[in-house]
Write an enzyme that holds these catalytic residues in place. Structure first.
Site, mmCIF file in Angstrom:
data_model
loop_
_atom_site.group_PDB
_atom_site.id
_atom_site.type_symbol
_atom_site.label_atom_id
_atom_site.label_comp_id
_atom_site.label_asym_id
_atom_site.label_seq_id
_atom_site.Cartn_x
_atom_site.Cartn_y
_atom_site.Cartn_z
ATOM 1 N N SER A 47 0.667 -1.109 -0.046
ATOM 2 C CA SER A 47 0.097 0.015 -0.043
ATOM 3 C C SER A 47 0.814 1.400 -0.026
ATOM 4 O O SER A 47 0.370 2.398 -0.146
ATOM 5 C CB SER A 47 -1.111 -0.035 1.140
ATOM 6 O OG SER A 47 -2.323 -1.014 0.931
ATOM 7 N N LYS A 50 0.201 3.923 -2.692
ATOM 8 C CA LYS A 50 -0.809 5.064 -2.442
ATOM 9 C C LYS A 50 -0.131 6.310 -2.420
ATOM 10 O O LYS A 50 -0.845 7.293 -2.692
ATOM 11 C CB LYS A 50 -1.587 4.703 -1.388
ATOM 12 C CG LYS A 50 -2.715 3.383 -1.456
ATOM 13 C CD LYS A 50 -3.490 3.331 -0.401
ATOM 14 C CE LYS A 50 -4.359 2.207 -0.779
ATOM 15 N NZ LYS A 50 -4.043 0.825 -0.398
ATOM 16 N N SER A 107 -5.835 3.676 4.553
ATOM 17 C CA SER A 107 -5.429 3.091 3.258
ATOM 18 C C SER A 107 -6.581 2.280 2.483
ATOM 19 O O SER A 107 -6.220 1.286 2.015
ATOM 20 C CB SER A 107 -4.290 1.846 3.814
ATOM 21 O OG SER A 107 -3.494 1.518 2.567
ATOM 22 N N LYS A 213 2.744 6.522 4.909
ATOM 23 C CA LYS A 213 2.105 5.402 4.317
ATOM 24 C C LYS A 213 2.783 4.094 4.676
ATOM 25 O O LYS A 213 3.798 3.748 4.415
ATOM 26 C CB LYS A 213 1.956 5.446 2.964
ATOM 27 C CG LYS A 213 0.782 4.491 2.238
ATOM 28 C CD LYS A 213 -0.551 5.157 2.823
ATOM 29 C CE LYS A 213 -1.572 3.780 2.820
ATOM 30 N NZ LYS A 213 -1.141 2.865 3.663
#
Length: 377
Positions: A47, A50, A107, A213
């Site tokens: 993730s 992102k 997320s 993130k």
């Protein structure tokens, strides 16, 4: 961008990162690498993908293509995303502001796809934009297949490239208002009120952390691209392939501790600071205002005397109209004791079109009127 490296052989021997597969530590303003371990090793970013998704969202906001209060409608496809999600229903509308919370804090895969479709028309076209942006940024070891980080063949990046993406995202001051939140709510005034808790626990437990993130899949293991700011210095740390979230957070913490104990920065210019006015003889405006593309600083080792710091700007040759706002028009160089330590592009702060015949005539006449007639006594 010239990236000075402070990661000497001796420093690289420090046992900062032992269990993660790959890691890097850099200072945000200069891009100086303070520590690295296998930082060009291609790995699944999960993730952390992102970060690029949010870069394109922030670009769309800054350009005016979308606005924070604009409502985005979730397609059936976006609502079908598995993994981390904010449980969008097909046809549900949510503002860009709330979608960003869903992506940055929780997320949300569904929110990421909904935003991708809103910006590019389809997920596939958005992925093309992601890869085009990666190419523009020189990220030769990165390739995206989706905007979420869900497992896919040929979807990979590196610690170094993730750190460079983080630097790009952090140009937008707005982003840490989302990534720095530990908790918030969506659908506040409904019976479907949804509690968001940041997947990056360091936001709560390490002073100065306000992003960015996390990532996890069984293939990628535990990953984190994090940023922290202290005493006007901002650093970015990335670990990939950690065996547990505890190890991931501990190794990021060691990287931050090292940076803040050993280094400091001296700010020279903020982003979009006016640094020059350039004549535009054939433009519809007589001059062009030139601004910095990013915050510009000097990185210094703590305990060492500061050298003489100077800056200079070299404009591109033969700048032709039209010039668009944000076009790169030159390069700013920073020197310490005569040695170049960093370079940063400078930009046009406005659109400048080609002057009309009438504008050129008026300008020539005005210049002629200012010139004294030496033949008259």
């Amino acid at each position: 961008m010239l990236v000075p490296s402070f990661a000497s052989a001796e420093e690289a021997k420090r046992n900062i990162v032992e269990e993660s597969s790959s890691a890097i530590l850099l200072e945000r303003d200069t891009g100086a690498v303070l520590f690295e371990k296998e930082s060009d090793k291609k790995l699944p970013p999960a993730s952390m993908t992102k970060i690029m998704t949010m870069i394109l969202i922030m670009e769309a906001i800054e350009s005016g293509k979308i606005s924070l209060d604009q409502k985005i409608r979730a397609s059936e496809y976006a609502a079908s995303m598995g993994g981390s999600q904010i449980f969008l229903e097909a046809g549900e509308e949510m503002t860009v502001d709330d979608m960003l919370k869903g992506i940055a804090i929780a997320s949300g895969n569904d929110a990421s796809v909904a935003m991708a479709e809103a910006i590019a028309g389809s997920e596939d076209e958005f992925v093309n934009m992601m890869n085009q942006k990666a190419t523009e940024m020189g990220l030769s070891n990165t390739h995206f297949v989706n905007p979420t980080g869900l497992p896919a063949k040929d979807h990979y990046s590196t610690a170094n490239d993730m750190a460079l993406m983080a630097r790009e995202l952090l140009k937008y001051d707005l982003i840490t208002k989302y990534t720095g939140l530990y908790e918030d709510y969506l659908r506040q005034d409904t019976d479907k009120k949804f509690w968001l808790v940041n997947t990056n626990k360091l936001v709560k437990f390490y002073p100065g952390v306000d992003g960015l993130k996390t990532g996890f899949t069984s293939e990628a293991k535990y990953c984190l691209t994090a940023t922290a700011k202290r005493d006007d210095m901002r650093v970015v740390a990335v670990v990939m392939g950690a065996p547990t979230p505890k190890v991931r957070n501990a190794e990021i913490t060691k990287l931050f501790d090292y940076a803040f104990s050993q280094y400091k920065t001296q700010k020279l210019f903020d982003r979009h600071h006016v640094v020059k006015e350039v004549e535009m003889n054939k433009g519809d405006q007589a001059s062009m205002t030139v601004v910095t593309s990013e915050r510009v600083s000097v990185l210094l080792k703590k305990g060492q005397e500061n050298g003489e710091i100077t800056t200079s700007i070299k404009m591109n040759e033969n700048i032709q109209t039209p010039v668009k706002k944000g076009d790169e028009v030159g390069m700013l160089s920073v020197k310490v004791d005569g040695h170049v330590t960093a370079k940063s592009p400078v930009l046009s702060s406005e659109d400048i079109h080609q002057a009309s015949w009438w504008q050129l005539m008026k300008r020539t006449a005005a210049q002629f009127a200012k010139t004294p007639n030496e033949g008259v006594k």
